[in-house]
Scaffold this motif. Sequence first.
Motif, PDB file in Angstrom:
ATOM      1  N   LEU A  53      47.515  12.435  75.239  1.00 46.42           N
ATOM      2  CA  LEU A  53      46.215  12.324  75.882  1.00 46.42           C
ATOM      3  C   LEU A  53      45.413  13.583  75.554  1.00 46.42           C
ATOM      4  O   LEU A  53      45.890  14.711  75.724  1.00 46.42           O
ATOM      5  N   TYR A  54      44.183  13.385  75.051  1.00 49.15           N
ATOM      6  CA  TYR A  54      43.306  14.495  74.680  1.00 49.15           C
ATOM      7  C   TYR A  54      42.037  14.457  75.525  1.00 49.15           C
ATOM      8  O   TYR A  54      41.632  13.394  76.021  1.00 49.15           O
ATOM      9  N   GLN A  55      41.399  15.611  75.613  1.00 51.30           N
ATOM     10  CA  GLN A  55      40.141  15.705  76.359  1.00 51.30           C
ATOM     11  C   GLN A  55      39.109  16.464  75.528  1.00 51.30           C
ATOM     12  O   GLN A  55      39.426  17.411  74.810  1.00 51.30           O
ATOM     13  N   LEU A  82      46.097  17.294  76.464  1.00 53.18           N
ATOM     14  CA  LEU A  82      46.407  17.451  77.876  1.00 53.18           C
ATOM     15  C   LEU A  82      47.890  17.216  78.165  1.00 53.18           C
ATOM     16  O   LEU A  82      48.497  17.937  78.945  1.00 53.18           O
ATOM     17  N   THR A  97      48.664  13.450  84.243  1.00 57.31           N
ATOM     18  CA  THR A  97      47.242  13.784  84.349  1.00 57.31           C
ATOM     19  C   THR A  97      46.549  12.778  85.261  1.00 57.31           C
ATOM     20  O   THR A  97      46.729  11.565  85.120  1.00 57.31           O
ATOM     21  N   GLN A 101      40.355  13.122  86.023  1.00 55.95           N
ATOM     22  CA  GLN A 101      40.154  14.129  84.999  1.00 55.95           C
ATOM     23  C   GLN A 101      39.527  13.524  83.741  1.00 55.95           C
ATOM     24  O   GLN A 101      38.854  14.200  82.978  1.00 55.95           O
ATOM     25  N   CYS A 102      39.750  12.221  83.531  1.00 55.29           N
ATOM     26  CA  CYS A 102      39.153  11.529  82.392  1.00 55.29           C
ATOM     27  C   CYS A 102      37.922  10.727  82.785  1.00 55.29           C
ATOM     28  O   CYS A 102      37.287  10.124  81.928  1.00 55.29           O
ATOM     29  N   CYS A 107      37.951  11.427  77.314  1.00 59.41           N
ATOM     30  CA  CYS A 107      39.360  11.504  76.953  1.00 59.41           C
ATOM     31  C   CYS A 107      39.664  10.547  75.805  1.00 59.41           C
ATOM     32  O   CYS A 107      39.003   9.507  75.653  1.00 59.41           O
ATOM     33  N   TYR A 108      40.652  10.905  75.028  1.00 57.44           N
ATOM     34  CA  TYR A 108      41.084  10.115  73.882  1.00 57.44           C
ATOM     35  C   TYR A 108      42.601   9.978  73.935  1.00 57.44           C
ATOM     36  O   TYR A 108      43.298  10.821  74.511  1.00 57.44           O
TER      37      TYR A 108
END
Length: 402
Positions: A53-55, A82, A97, A101-102, A107-108
Amino acid sequence: MFYFALGLILAAFSGCSDSGPETAGATSETTNGIAVVALDGVHKPIPQARVTLYQRPRAASAESPSEVQDVTQFLPSYVTALETATADDSGKVQFETELDQCQNARCYVEGIAGEDSSLMVWTKFNAKDSLADEIELLPSVSLTVRTGAAASDSTVLGSSVMLDATPYWAKNDGNDFVFSHVPAGLYTIVANSQPVGDISLDAGTSVDTLMWFQELTHEYVFEDFDDGDNLNNLAKTYPNYGWYYLPHKGASFESPDSAGGFAGALVDDGARGKYLSLKFTIQDTGYVMLGTRLGLDTGYYDLSALTAVRLKVRGDCMFAVALEHYRQIENNNYNKALWFTKASDEWTELVLRPGEEIVDSKNYQVSWDEISSEIGIFSIFIYNGSFLEIDEIVFEGIQIID
């Protein structure tokens, strides 16, 4: 100069978050956690898929250059990992997470599975309250971004380029940037904090593309056939005899023919301009050839800066492209750098690179470096099939032939 971090980012994704008591890939759900299900192309779960999970902060640049009014204001979008987890037997990943937060930032999700990252996905995360988000992993893409820069300019290209708003970087490999494995999708290529161009990558393909790198990109259109004559484009500045076509060992040409000559084999379909359409009959060990001198008689050119020969073809044959030395060895044979390839029934752009030529000294096939400074002839040798259509022959790494 580009000062991006070196190295392909793909090698850096193996770590997992240990920010809580639950192990990565656990199936137990948290109240506000994020769940993802990894599926393949036929909607089957992928156990052991590695999901990250990316932000990206909303304050980063626009989604693509098309959203920026002034491209000089474009800033590359960076993402931060993340959390990483491994899918269970049902393909499910439970992140720690929290969902909000997303919901407050972009988020990706990245998914990787199979040997050598053979299946991948990169997609925006869809915040659906507590519902699991399905991601589809498809065959990954091999991407080579060519610069068309001369060999002498390779040192000023910088260390790497990136796919905007992703974790994917590629190192400078001479005049090219090579992404070994990236997910299918639409991306903006960024170099030196500026967009170079957009590219669409289809799953499971190998893409080799030229992008324009400011003043560094050099290319010379050797022939596009649009002027409708039998002379290559060099003849506009430097005299030469133009194109010739010869059958060998019982082979024969149907087009060009004796009536229309070379110009009669030029076709204008109204869409791509004129192109050359060769038709022939080849049996046993016969072959036909197409060629042109770059200059007159013993004239030659220094093409040692060449980084690739590019041409668009369509056909049903095996053929070879050669750049030949200007001096005859014997019996009308010349030392040559030769690349062997195949045409398909769809227009395809071929990229032939120095260093990938086939060396066979008994057939006068030598390394490019041996003859590159004294090139006198461009040739195509066709060994089977019934037709070959050719358009846009380009010399990369060269802007003006002198």
